[in-house]
Design an enzyme around this catalytic site. Structure first.
Site, PDB file in Angstrom:
ATOM      1  N   ASP A 133     -16.210  10.722  27.425  1.00  0.00           N
ATOM      2  CA  ASP A 133     -15.961  12.013  28.057  1.00  0.00           C
ATOM      3  C   ASP A 133     -15.603  11.828  29.522  1.00  0.00           C
ATOM      4  OD1 ASP A 133     -16.562  13.891  25.852  1.00  0.00           O
ATOM      5  OD2 ASP A 133     -18.562  13.039  25.989  1.00  0.00           O
TER       6      ASP A 133
ATOM      7  N   GLY B 211     -17.481  16.023  21.889  1.00  0.00           N
ATOM      8  CA  GLY B 211     -17.255  15.788  20.472  1.00  0.00           C
ATOM      9  C   GLY B 211     -17.752  16.925  19.609  1.00  0.00           C
ATOM     10  N   SER B 212     -17.124  17.105  18.457  1.00  0.00           N
ATOM     11  CA  SER B 212     -17.617  18.050  17.459  1.00  0.00           C
ATOM     12  C   SER B 212     -18.832  17.443  16.745  1.00  0.00           C
ATOM     13  CB  SER B 212     -16.516  18.372  16.457  1.00  0.00           C
ATOM     14  OG  SER B 212     -15.430  19.006  17.089  1.00  0.00           O
ATOM     15  N   GLY B 213     -19.488  18.267  15.947  1.00  0.00           N
ATOM     16  CA  GLY B 213     -20.683  17.825  15.247  1.00  0.00           C
ATOM     17  C   GLY B 213     -21.965  18.242  15.927  1.00  0.00           C
ATOM     18  N   HIS B 214     -21.846  18.872  17.119  1.00  0.00           N
ATOM     19  CA  HIS B 214     -23.023  19.318  17.872  1.00  0.00           C
ATOM     20  C   HIS B 214     -23.119  20.844  17.910  1.00  0.00           C
ATOM     21  CE1 HIS B 214     -23.373  15.197  19.043  1.00  0.00           C
ATOM     22  NE2 HIS B 214     -22.267  15.219  19.747  1.00  0.00           N
TER      23      HIS B 214
ATOM     24  N   HIS C  47     -26.172  11.256  18.949  1.00  0.00           N
ATOM     25  CA  HIS C  47     -25.228  10.487  18.133  1.00  0.00           C
ATOM     26  C   HIS C  47     -25.952   9.397  17.345  1.00  0.00           C
ATOM     27  CE1 HIS C  47     -22.894  11.773  21.800  1.00  0.00           C
ATOM     28  NE2 HIS C  47     -22.227  12.365  20.824  1.00  0.00           N
TER      29      HIS C  47
END
Length: 335
Positions: free
Chosen positions: A113, A57-60, A222
């Site tokens: 994932d 996921g993006s945001g990391h 998260h």
């Protein structure tokens, strides 16, 4: 009350971020023509080399897309914020990096994932591309030691990607690349502490609440619950709490070498990270453990979450060679 973000449209944030990354690092990165969410290293994939595909996921950021480059990951499948990439960009990445020696998937141990990468792997088998998978499980706080396979992958991805990418760049076989990845993961330990929440671009709402004088040890990237929520301590108290948990599993003895990553979860500034690193260095020195290399900065974030994580990799001669192997990506270099 909405949080403040410098964005245009929450629904377009990931695609616009990828556009910006490619604009800044076009000498290192490109994307698969039919899928801009499949980012590929210009100087990574080559014939006879094991392909390394990462993703999540993006945001990391800079995890995962920031670690694509020569001597590191060959490609990254980019998901939405805190969401797994679907199979399509994973398959596009796989085809782009296949040099006939097999492809190794590296990513954190999260259900979405696992499902999507496994689906992509099955589809690639139909194209006669041999794919293997290694899950990262470095988050000490997320499961007991005897259930290591259930742990999450967090900032320790940095070391697993670096060392496995080196093995592939040295033209090792897929058996050897997989072995290096598993060995690195088994010797990598991370614990984090959060001091404030983050907010998604789509909602601009805090994803959990935390008191002004509270911190949560072991919170996931998260916002998954940690081990304990308690009163915010001093930097040295926080580091001692984290290092005691790492030392409980780290089998390093006096004279052994480690690599250290002191990581911001998004908002924590370098001043505080270096104060943290000061105490980490002291704790390792007290045990006679030598620090071979240290990285300090934002390497695996949770949007604007405040807090930090500490990762320690227990080195041996083989892993030290891989750590020191040259690499070049958007976020750092080893020369």
């Amino acid at each position: 009350m909405q949080t403040k973000k410098i964005i245009n449209d929450g629904a377009k944030a990931v695609d616009e971020m990828v556009d910006g990354i490619l604009a800044a690092h076009g000498d290192i990165l490109t994307y698969v023509e039919d899928n801009p969410r499949a980012v590929v290293a210009k100087n990574g994939p080559r014939q006879g080399k094991v392909g390394i595909v990462v993703g999540g996921g993006s945001g990391h950021e800079p995890t995962f897309v920031g670690f694509v480059g020569k001597g590191l990951a060959d490609a990254c499948a980019v998901g939405n914020v805190f969401a797994s990439p679907p199979p399509d960009p994973i398959m596009s990445c796989t085809r782009a990096v296949d040099g006939g020696a097999g492809v190794l998937y590296l990513y954190g141990n999260y259900a979405g994932d696992v499902m999507n990468f496994d689906m992509a792997s099955e589809m690639m088998a139909l194209d006669d591309i041999h794919v293997r998978t290694v899950l990262t499980t470095d988050d000490v706080a997320s499961a007991p030691r005897d259930q290591r396979e259930k742990r999450r992958g967090v900032a320790g991805n940095f070391f697993v990607f670096k060392l496995t990418g080196a093995a592939a760049d040295k033209m090792m076989s897929i058996d050897e690349c997989e072995r290096i990845a598993r060995k690195t993961n088994d010797r990598t330990f991370t614990v984090g502490v959060a001091t404030s929440a983050c907010s998604l671009p789509q909602t601009r709402k805090w994803n959990f609440e935390m008191g002004e004088d509270e911190m949560e040890v072991g919170m996931g990237i998260h916002g998954e619950p940690g081990i304990v929520r308690e009163k915010l301590g001093t930097a040295d108290e926080i580091v001692d709490n984290i290092m005691d948990r790492i030392f409980a599993e780290l089998e390093a003895k006096a004279g052994d070498k480690v690599a250290v990553l002191v990581n911001s979860l998004g908002s924590t500034p370098l001043m505080e990270l270096y104060i943290i690193n000061r105490r980490v260095s002291q704790r390792l020195a007290e045990k006679g453990i030598k620090t071979h290399k240290t990285w300090v900065g934002t390497y695996c974030s949770s949007l604007e979450m405040a807090g930090a994580s500490i990762t320690v990799l227990h080195l041996d001669d083989e892993l030290t060679e891989m750590l020191d192997h040259p690499c070049d990506c958007a976020m750092f270099q080893v020369k």
